[in-house]
Write an enzyme that holds these catalytic residues in place. Structure first.
Site, PDB file in Angstrom:
ATOM      1  N   SER A 128       8.709 -15.638 -23.486  1.00  0.00           N
ATOM      2  CA  SER A 128       8.272 -14.619 -23.533  1.00  0.00           C
ATOM      3  C   SER A 128       7.667 -13.524 -23.232  1.00  0.00           C
ATOM      4  CB  SER A 128       7.350 -14.518 -24.950  1.00  0.00           C
ATOM      5  OG  SER A 128       6.004 -14.114 -25.269  1.00  0.00           O
ATOM      6  N   TYR A 152      -2.001 -18.802 -24.710  1.00  0.00           N
ATOM      7  CA  TYR A 152      -0.213 -18.825 -24.736  1.00  0.00           C
ATOM      8  C   TYR A 152       0.229 -18.533 -23.489  1.00  0.00           C
ATOM      9  CZ  TYR A 152       3.431 -17.552 -26.884  1.00  0.00           C
ATOM     10  OH  TYR A 152       4.845 -17.021 -27.086  1.00  0.00           O
ATOM     11  N   LYS A 156       3.459 -19.695 -21.427  1.00  0.00           N
ATOM     12  CA  LYS A 156       4.943 -19.655 -21.456  1.00  0.00           C
ATOM     13  C   LYS A 156       4.946 -19.479 -19.512  1.00  0.00           C
ATOM     14  CE  LYS A 156       6.236 -19.920 -25.663  1.00  0.00           C
ATOM     15  NZ  LYS A 156       7.157 -20.125 -25.631  1.00  0.00           N
TER      16      LYS A 156
HETATM   17  C1  WQD Z   1       2.835  -5.120 -32.179  1.00  0.00           C
HETATM   18  C2  WQD Z   1       1.103  -4.361 -32.403  1.00  0.00           C
HETATM   19  C3  WQD Z   1      -0.142  -4.297 -32.811  1.00  0.00           C
HETATM   20  C4  WQD Z   1      -1.010  -6.548 -36.808  1.00  0.00           C
HETATM   21  C5  WQD Z   1       2.716 -10.713 -29.610  1.00  0.00           C
HETATM   22  C6  WQD Z   1       2.649 -11.846 -29.002  1.00  0.00           C
HETATM   23  C7  WQD Z   1       4.378 -11.584 -28.343  1.00  0.00           C
HETATM   24  C8  WQD Z   1       4.949 -12.365 -29.118  1.00  0.00           C
HETATM   25  C9  WQD Z   1       4.878 -11.092 -30.142  1.00  0.00           C
HETATM   26  C10 WQD Z   1       5.323 -14.223 -29.438  1.00  0.00           C
HETATM   27  C11 WQD Z   1       0.403  -3.696 -31.715  1.00  0.00           C
HETATM   28  C12 WQD Z   1      -0.161  -3.825 -33.833  1.00  0.00           C
HETATM   29  C13 WQD Z   1       0.475  -5.763 -35.256  1.00  0.00           C
HETATM   30  C14 WQD Z   1      -1.554  -5.433 -37.695  1.00  0.00           C
HETATM   31  C15 WQD Z   1      -0.843  -3.743 -36.214  1.00  0.00           C
HETATM   32  N1  WQD Z   1       5.149 -13.869 -29.946  1.00  0.00           N
HETATM   33  N2  WQD Z   1      -0.794  -4.615 -34.850  1.00  0.00           N
HETATM   34  N3  WQD Z   1      -1.654  -4.153 -37.173  1.00  0.00           N
HETATM   35  O1  WQD Z   1       1.206  -8.413 -30.184  1.00  0.00           O
HETATM   36  O2  WQD Z   1       3.045  -6.886 -29.398  1.00  0.00           O
HETATM   37  O3  WQD Z   1       3.235  -9.512 -29.344  1.00  0.00           O
HETATM   38  O4  WQD Z   1       4.005 -11.143 -31.023  1.00  0.00           O
HETATM   39  O5  WQD Z   1       6.212 -14.889 -28.380  1.00  0.00           O
HETATM   40  O6  WQD Z   1       4.283 -12.582 -27.169  1.00  0.00           O
HETATM   41  O7  WQD Z   1       1.908 -11.663 -27.655  1.00  0.00           O
HETATM   42  O8  WQD Z   1       2.625  -8.774 -31.711  1.00  0.00           O
HETATM   43  O9  WQD Z   1       3.177  -7.936 -34.121  1.00  0.00           O
HETATM   44  O10 WQD Z   1       1.022  -8.954 -33.312  1.00  0.00           O
HETATM   45  O11 WQD Z   1       2.206  -6.921 -32.768  1.00  0.00           O
HETATM   46  O12 WQD Z   1      -1.095  -2.353 -35.734  1.00  0.00           O
HETATM   47  O13 WQD Z   1      -2.074  -5.503 -38.776  1.00  0.00           O
HETATM   48  O14 WQD Z   1       1.198  -3.631 -33.981  1.00  0.00           O
HETATM   49  O15 WQD Z   1      -1.750  -3.446 -32.125  1.00  0.00           O
HETATM   50  O16 WQD Z   1       0.319  -3.046 -31.065  1.00  0.00           O
HETATM   51  P1  WQD Z   1       2.903  -8.595 -30.267  1.00  0.00           P
HETATM   52  P2  WQD Z   1       1.974  -8.445 -33.094  1.00  0.00           P
END
Ligand code: WQD
Length: 340
Positions: A128, A152, A156
């Site tokens: 990841s 997490y 990895k």
């Molecule tokens: C993306 C953006 C949030 C929800 C994570 C893991 C990564 C991978 C993918 C496993 C961010 C914003 C989110 C919401 C929002 N997983 N957001 N409102 O954090 O980039 O990555 O998931 O491998 O390892 O770290 O993904 O989809 O949670 O967030 O504004 O209700 O969307 O702040 O900027 P992230 P995400």
């Protein structure tokens, strides 16, 4: 001559199931071991329906030697393993670190052990972008500094380091570590997709549940970041492109210059949260009501991949755009909601 068989641990999950479809469509046979802790057995039928091909499914925990050995005994010989199995909720890992260390590390160790026991020399690891921690320089290159900000991501990175040590000692053991950026969307059939239990942590499933009325509104976490529109920037990649990247890794493993390689799987383009939401509302006639809220702890402002290595080493490049991601995710949620 029978097709090469690929064993997917956690293969009934979001990324595993899409990879199973792409591997089957590319002429490989597929076996899956899955403990159903974060997936559903109905996905087996969906994979078979999409491809018209049969797959072996072993219900078991690849972190238990007797289960993973059973998968090799009943489904072998196995040409390559793609190791998806593991807990992946970043937030949960902060509150339950031991659960993540035990499950994610034991699953990897027992699966690698079984590879050696049954003579499988090819191991593809579902890593990841989180192993880059709070990367400052964009786009992120595979040789950039690795770190972690939560358990997490730490698991990895520990598994990546274990694999490096193993490959140094065992020159005929081949490893490709695929570092995913932000996988979103669903198979065009609408038969498989992201199906998180409970309230989604990730952005796209939250958007689609708001769009179908399962959740009231999306809160965009932060509008004061140092980015063009103030919201975070991510490298969103269509799940089908991601799955194809795994097929290329299976095609190439064992034929690379080094017996271990880390490869970014992203589009190589930064898209902001607001841009994604706006695109979704374009294709859904404004179905996702969104409001701005405070930043979410642990979020990095900007993260997107340098994808030169994926293109040069795997001969792979993402094809699908943000609109395709939104359309497919919405279609999946609409088709899926009828079942629940
Ligand atoms: C993306 C953006 C949030 C929800 C994570 C893991 C990564 C991978 C993918 C496993 C961010 C914003 C989110 C919401 C929002 N997983 N957001 N409102 O954090 O980039 O990555 O998931 O491998 O390892 O770290 O993904 O989809 O949670 O967030 O504004 O209700 O969307 O702040 O900027 P992230 P995400």
């Amino acid at each position: 001559m029978s097709n090469k068989k690929i064993l997917l641990t956690g293969g009934l999950g979001y990324i595993g199931s899409h990879t199973a479809v792409s591997l089957l469509n590319s002429g490989y046979d597929v076996a899956i071991i899955d403990d159903l802790s974060n997936s559903h057995i109905e996905v087996k039928d969906a994979i078979q329906k999409i491809t018209g091909k049969k797959i072996d499914v072993i219900i078991g925990d690849c972190g238990k030697a007797e289960d993973i050995n059973r998968a090799f005994e009943e489904c072998g010989p196995i040409y390559a393993v793609v190791h998806f199995a593991g807990f992946k909720a970043v937030g949960e890992s902060v509150h339950k670190p031991l659960k993540y260390y035990k499950n994610n590390l034991e699953s990897a160790i027992e699966t690698i052990n079984a590879c050696f026991k049954y003579g499988c020399k090819n191991f593809i690891f579902s890593s990841s972008a989180t192993v880059y921690g709070n990367a400052q320089r964009m786009p992120i290159v595979e040789s950039d500094l690795l770190s972690y900000t939560q358990p997490y991501g730490e698991t990895k990175l520990v598994i990546e380091n274990m694999l490096c040590g193993i490959c140094k000692a065992e020159k005929d053991f081949n490893v490709i570590m695929l570092r995913y950026f932000n996988p979103v969307g669903a198979h065009e059939s609408g038969l498989i997709g992201e199906d998180p239990n409970g309230i989604p942590n990730n952005l796209m499933p939250y958007i689609t549940k708001v769009a179908v009325g399962k959740l009231e509104k999306l809160t965009i976490f932060g509008s004061d970041y140092p980015t063009p529109d103030g919201t975070c920037v991510r490298d969103f990649i269509h799940i089908t492109d991601l799955a194809e990247g795994h097929v290329k890794a299976v095609d190439k493993i064992g034929h690379l210059e080094n017996n271990i390689e880390a490869v970014n799987l992203g589009r190589g383009k930064g898209v902001s949260v607001k841009e994604l939401v706006d695109t979704f509302n374009e294709i859904s006639n404004g179905a996702c009501k969104a409001v701005y809220g405070p930043r979410r702890e642990g979020d990095v402002p900007v993260s997107y991949a340098d994808v030169k290595k994926a293109n040069e080493v795997l001969g792979w490049k993402a094809r699908l755009g943000v609109k395709d991601m939104c359309i497919s995710a919405y279609k999946w949620e609409l088709s899926h909601m009828e079942k629940k």
